[in-house]
Design a protein around this motif. Structure first.
Motif, short mmCIF file in Angstrom:
data_model
loop_
_atom_site.label_atom_id
_atom_site.label_comp_id
_atom_site.label_asym_id
_atom_site.label_seq_id
_atom_site.Cartn_x
_atom_site.Cartn_y
_atom_site.Cartn_z
N TYR B 380 -1.03 -10.26 -5.75
CA TYR B 380 -2.36 -10.51 -5.15
C TYR B 380 -3.25 -11.18 -6.05
O TYR B 380 -4.01 -12.08 -5.75
N LEU B 381 -3.04 -10.82 -7.43
CA LEU B 381 -4.10 -11.60 -8.41
C LEU B 381 -3.44 -13.10 -8.54
O LEU B 381 -4.34 -13.92 -8.40
N TYR B 382 -2.34 -13.07 -8.63
CA TYR B 382 -1.98 -14.83 -8.45
C TYR B 382 -2.62 -15.31 -7.32
O TYR B 382 -3.04 -16.49 -7.34
N GLN B 383 -2.49 -14.83 -6.30
CA GLN B 383 -2.89 -15.50 -4.86
C GLN B 383 -4.21 -15.61 -4.96
O GLN B 383 -4.76 -16.56 -4.32
N MET B 384 -5.01 -14.45 -5.38
CA MET B 384 -6.50 -14.87 -5.28
C MET B 384 -7.04 -15.74 -6.46
O MET B 384 -8.10 -16.12 -6.43
N GLN B 385 -6.40 -15.86 -7.54
CA GLN B 385 -6.88 -16.60 -8.88
C GLN B 385 -6.14 -17.79 -9.22
O GLN B 385 -6.81 -18.78 -9.84
N TYR B 411 1.71 -12.89 -20.87
CA TYR B 411 0.50 -11.96 -21.00
C TYR B 411 -0.45 -12.49 -22.05
O TYR B 411 -1.60 -12.81 -21.80
N HIS B 412 0.02 -13.02 -23.11
CA HIS B 412 -0.91 -13.87 -23.86
C HIS B 412 -1.66 -14.89 -23.44
O HIS B 412 -2.73 -15.51 -23.58
N ARG B 413 -0.76 -15.80 -22.83
CA ARG B 413 -1.04 -17.02 -22.24
C ARG B 413 -2.26 -16.87 -21.22
O ARG B 413 -3.24 -17.52 -21.23
N ILE B 414 -2.13 -15.63 -20.45
CA ILE B 414 -3.09 -15.48 -19.44
C ILE B 414 -4.19 -15.31 -20.09
O ILE B 414 -5.53 -15.59 -19.52
N GLY B 415 -4.45 -14.63 -21.25
CA GLY B 415 -5.63 -14.33 -21.79
C GLY B 415 -6.42 -15.70 -22.34
O GLY B 415 -7.53 -15.53 -22.53
N PRO B 423 -8.46 -26.63 -20.76
CA PRO B 423 -9.71 -26.33 -20.60
C PRO B 423 -9.98 -26.51 -19.04
O PRO B 423 -11.18 -26.07 -18.54
N PHE B 424 -8.96 -27.06 -18.42
CA PHE B 424 -9.32 -27.25 -16.61
C PHE B 424 -9.02 -25.99 -15.92
O PHE B 424 -9.31 -26.01 -14.71
N MET B 425 -8.41 -24.94 -16.52
CA MET B 425 -8.11 -23.53 -15.80
C MET B 425 -9.34 -22.74 -16.05
O MET B 425 -9.83 -22.67 -17.26
N PRO B 426 -9.59 -21.93 -15.13
CA PRO B 426 -10.84 -21.02 -15.27
C PRO B 426 -10.12 -19.88 -16.16
O PRO B 426 -8.77 -19.75 -16.04
N PRO B 427 -10.80 -19.04 -16.61
CA PRO B 427 -10.01 -17.87 -17.47
C PRO B 427 -9.74 -16.97 -16.23
O PRO B 427 -9.93 -16.88 -15.11
N PHE B 428 -8.73 -16.07 -16.74
CA PHE B 428 -8.20 -14.96 -16.02
C PHE B 428 -9.26 -13.79 -15.91
O PHE B 428 -10.26 -13.61 -16.87
#
Lengths: 447, 463
Positions: B380-385, B411-415, B423-428
């Motif tokens: 769900y988190l993947y789908q929503m973000q 996990y580290h990368r997602i942080g 820089p083009f990705m929004p933060p988790f």
């Protein structure tokens, strides 16, 4: 109280009322009017395009140029109403999008990707209708092909209301939403079915009225074939109006009572019932007017205009009570949605203010300028000093004994081949070379 | 966004789905409606001035083509842009509508005028031949149509400008209070409007040249006249395109400028920004080659030069739109809302309380991460973000992007999604538990099962 399983949030921005009290009722009024105009054009589009193909093939089969002319004449209203219909759909979309945002957007997504049919299906149907119209004379001797093009276009146009109706019906019945509702669930419900039947019947009735007016003008034409075509239009218009309208007296109640109970209660409590009575009386009156002149091909203009006026009022009345039913159904969930959004905003504001005042937590790198720099440029997201995370540990890199210049190069253009088994490192050309050199000193100090 | 249901577009992803409709709209509407109407005004003016029946007839044929394209494809895909964002990013379009409602309503009224003028023009054009007083009326209709269609573009450009350079549009975050005038007069509106206007005219010029080629097969004198006219228009627009383009670029936020080259060459070639220059030069050369040859040697120039001119123009326009969309990342409305519909100001709250907790369309049993529901919650988190820009298996697939990474590395990368490397990705956004759930889900995609992890370790040891 009715149980709403799912309460979507609203957009946390004010309604664009410009601070004026009357703006919101005005929006609702505009929505009703724009929607009526839209739906009348769509009715004529659907009705006239079908009639055009029908008369085209009738003319072909009976070798009768008059029917052929009727079919051709009907392509002009098709062109106009497909363009104007699409255009006048925009205003209701705009208004529904601000007045009923959480409901309408949610239902649109629930029935997607099928919702996109109203764009792509429409584009293809549009192009086919143009092809049909502008090859009328070129394909004169290949009528089967020509009629085939017409039939495919019409069939496609008739599928568009399926997407619309499922969306609209789903948006106004949030009690029926589940976590897995999809397009077919919405389409294959009795309430959607009855509304579709009601709609298609109304389409023929409205097209019937349109044909009366169109026929009235054509009967005055100087061209003999046009004049004859005008008579055919008038005759067809009468039947197309009378039969579907009579049937809709029976389908209408089925539609009404297929709505959820709490909506019907609100509907009656708010007096919308009188709207139904008004609509029925007006429609009966229009039927009576037409039946009086049923066998008269030269039906007087005054009679035609009376029917038009009466039906316009009836349709506005119907549109208003439709809107009333919708608002009755969605009011509880809209209110809950607004309250939920407000609460969210309040709590979010508190967290926002708190985060603003809280100092950043990491400062332990102060003693190593290289480490601070690596932190700042995001290197530490993937590299740690000792263990492998995304990229190799800096100690392992240090073991390779690169010069600072080489490291600058490698950050700008990484060579994944040096590290089999790892994902490639993204090139980071935006990090200044001086900064990388500082980081490099630090990396090499880790050996 | 957590307030809405989830619609996933497998394989092609949301960005391509949207881009398909949007780019079709841009090609047709800017060319056949906005630029096209200006081109037709010019041809009509010349035809009337010189009493040139042949040019008049040619103009009608071009009008006919433009009419079909603009009404059946241009207008509908324009509404389509809206419908697409509606299901892709409802939070963003909802916000834009609230801020731009009145401008949109005015646009709609003008759009009505535009459509009625076009239908009217089209239905009466043939009734009035050259030299009759009716022709003047047709010409006036045409001019009004051109003005109206330019005006509709002007308003939409304001909205596009707003998304990139909103200026000081928000008087206060909580409660949200927009400044409606400032949002309209955002810094990039005028320069981008000028830029769009001139390239629309140039693009319509190239379309008109290719159409004229077909419509003048048996009249080379007429072809010469047409090519000279439309060619001059196209070439004359170029200095304006460059000047407005530079002014427009100057308005970009600094971070967007830094993404500019990457936007042009895609990330794979981010180390080679010079490729962007090569591609632009080659595409421009195709356009110029076609336009100049048709202009100087209208009778001899082969059709294929016209085709490459169209291809070059489409490449440049498509490239521009792509870059414009890309450099706005990670935002959809700059500094206000991330591309995945999360409002910037809500991030601290969501990080504290959890993202799933607020997700209205996620069944309640998945709103709190537990050991049993970890993978589903992660999905769900993947789908929503993430699904705004990623797919599972198709374009920009997260599976491919996390291939070979251990769950911990993911996990580290997602942080640090919003780190300078990407820089083009929004933060988790979400709690630490949620971050772990997402990592577990992503790792499960690439089948980084425990067994595989041991195998990998074995490889490392045996090396």
């Amino acid at each position: 109280m009715t149980d709403f399983r799912i309460i979507p949030g609203d957009i946390p921005l004010p309604l664009p009322t410009m601070g004026l009290e009357f703006m919101e009722p005005f929006f609702h009024g505009l929505l009703i009017v724009a929607w009526v105009v839209h739906i009348l054009f769509i009715n004529v589009l659907l009705g006239a395009s079908l009639a055009s193909v029908y008369f085209n093939s009738k003319g072909h089969k009976e070798k009768n140029p008059i029917f052929d002319r009727v079919g051709y004449l009907l392509t002009t209203p098709v062109t106009i109403s497909e363009n104007m219909g699409a255009l006048w759909g925009v205003a209701p979309l705009l208004l529904v999008s601000i007045l009923l945002t959480p409901l309408f957007y949610s239902s649109s997504i629930l029935i997607s990707p099928h919702w996109l049919h109203i764009i792509y299906g429409n584009v293809v149907a549009f192009l086919l209708s143009y092809l049909y119209k502008y090859t009328w004379h070129t394909l004169e001797h290949r009528k089967t092909l020509h009629i085939f093009i017409g039939v495919v276009g019409v069939a496609l146009f008739y599928t568009l209301p399926l997407a619309f109706m499922s969306n609209v019906q789903l948006a106004m019945t949030p009690t029926t939403w589940t976590y897995t509702t999809n397009f077919w669930d919405a389409l294959l419900r009795p309430d959607t079915f009855f509304r579709l039947v009601h709609f298609y019947l109304a389409t023929f009735a409205v097209t019937g009225v349109f044909m009366l007016v169109y026929g009235m003008y054509k009967r005055r034409s100087k061209d003999e074939v046009d004049r004859q075509a005008g008579i055919v239009l008038t005759r067809t218009g009468k039947t197309w109006f009378i039969i579907p309208t009579a049937l809709n007296f029976f389908v209408g109640p089925l539609v009404l009572f297929s709505f959820p109970d709490y909506g019907i209660e609100a509907f009656f409590a708010n007096g919308y019932f009188w709207g139904i009575i008004l609509t029925v009386v007006l429609a009966l009156y229009a039927l009576y007017q037409l039946l009086k002149d049923f066998f008269n091909d030269d039906i007087p203009d005054r009679r035609v205009w009376t029917v038009v006026a009466v039906m316009v009022i009836a349709i506005i009345s119907m549109a208003s009570l439709r809107h009333g039913m919708r608002m009755g159904l969605v009011k509880p969930v809209l209110e809950a949605s607004h309250a939920k959004t407000e609460l969210f905003q309040k709590e979010s504001m508190a967290a926002f203010e708190e985060a603003k005042t809280k100092p950043k937590t990491y400062t332990q790198g102060d003693t190593y300028p290289g480490k601070t720099m690596a932190e700042k440029h995001g290197c530490l997201a993937c590299h740690s000093e000792r263990v492998k995370i995304v990229g190799p540990s800096y100690r392992d890199i240090a073991a390779k004994g690169y010069s600072p210049e080489q490291i600058v190069e490698l950050v700008y253009q990484p060579k994944p081949d040096n590290w089999p088994g790892y994902m490639p490192m993204p090139p980071m050309p935006q990090v200044p070379a001086e900064d990388i050199k500082v980081i490099a000193e630090w990396i090499n100090s880790l050996k | 966004m957590f307030d809405y249901p989830i619609f996933e577009m497998p394989f092609i992803g949301h960005r391509l789905l949207f881009a398909f409709d949007a780019i079709l709209h841009v090609f047709i509407s800017h060319g056949a409606a906005v630029g096209g109407s200006i081109i037709l005004v010019l041809s009509q003016w010349l035809a009337i001035k010189n009493n040139d029946a042949k040019l008049d007839a040619l103009s009608y044929k071009i009008l006919f083509t433009f009419f079909i394209l603009a009404t059946a494809v241009g207008a509908l895909t324009g509404i389509g842009i809206w419908i697409h964002i509606n299901i892709i990013n409802p939070a963003a379009i909802g916000a834009l509508l609230r801020v731009f409602f009145w401008k949109w309503l005015i646009e709609w009224i003008v759009f009505n005028v535009e459509m009625i003028l076009l239908l009217w023009l089209f239905l009466i054009w043939k009734k009035h031949s050259l030299g009759t007083p009716g022709k003047k009326k047709v010409y006036k209709l045409l001019v009004s149509y051109a003005v109206a269609s330019w005006f509709t573009m002007a308003i939409i450009t304001a909205i596009l400008g707003f998304m990139m350079t909103p200026g000081n549009w928000l008087v206060s975050y909580f409660p949200a209070k927009p400044d409606y005038l400032a949002s309209l007069l955002n810094p990039s509106w005028f320069p981008s409007l000028g830029f769009r206007t001139f390239w629309s005219i140039a693009w319509a010029g190239s379309m008109a040249m290719v159409l004229s080629y077909f419509f003048t097969r048996d009249d080379l004198e007429l072809r010469k006249k047409a090519m000279r006219l439309y060619g001059a228009v196209l070439l004359g627009c170029i200095p304006f395109i460059i000047a407005f383009g530079a002014w427009y670029y100057a308005q970009f936020p600094q971070a967007a400028k830094e993404l500019f080259w990457m936007g042009m060459v895609t990330r794979r070639f981010a180390g080679n920004p010079e490729y962007a220059t090569y591609v632009t030069v080659i595409l421009s050369a195709l356009v110029l080659l076609g336009a100049i040859t048709f202009y100087t040697k209208p009778k001899q120039a082969p059709l294929f030069l016209g085709i490459i001119m169209l291809i070059g123009s489409m490449g440049l326009i498509g490239g521009f739109e792509r870059v414009r969309e890309f450099v706005r990342k990670p935002y959809i409305i700059y500094d206000y809302m991330y591309a995945n519909g999360v409002r910037v100001a809500d991030v601290p709250y969501l990080n504290k309380t959890g993202y799933l907790k607020h997700a209205a369309f996620v069944p309640p049993e998945f709103r709190e991460v537990t050991d049993e529901n970890r993978l589903v919650a992660g999905k769900y988190l993947y789908q929503m973000q993430c699904r705004y820009c990623h797919t599972v298996n198709g374009i920009n697939s997260v599976k491919a992007r996390t291939k070979g990474m251990s769950e911990e590395a993911i996990y580290h990368r997602i942080g640090s999604l919003n780190s300078p490397a990407t820089p083009f990705m929004p933060p988790f956004t979400g709690t630490d538990d949620e971050r772990k759930a997402l990592a577990a889900y992503l790792a499960s995609l690439a089948e980084q099962t425990p067994a595989n992890v041991y195998k990998q370790k074995l490889d490392e040891v045996s090396k």
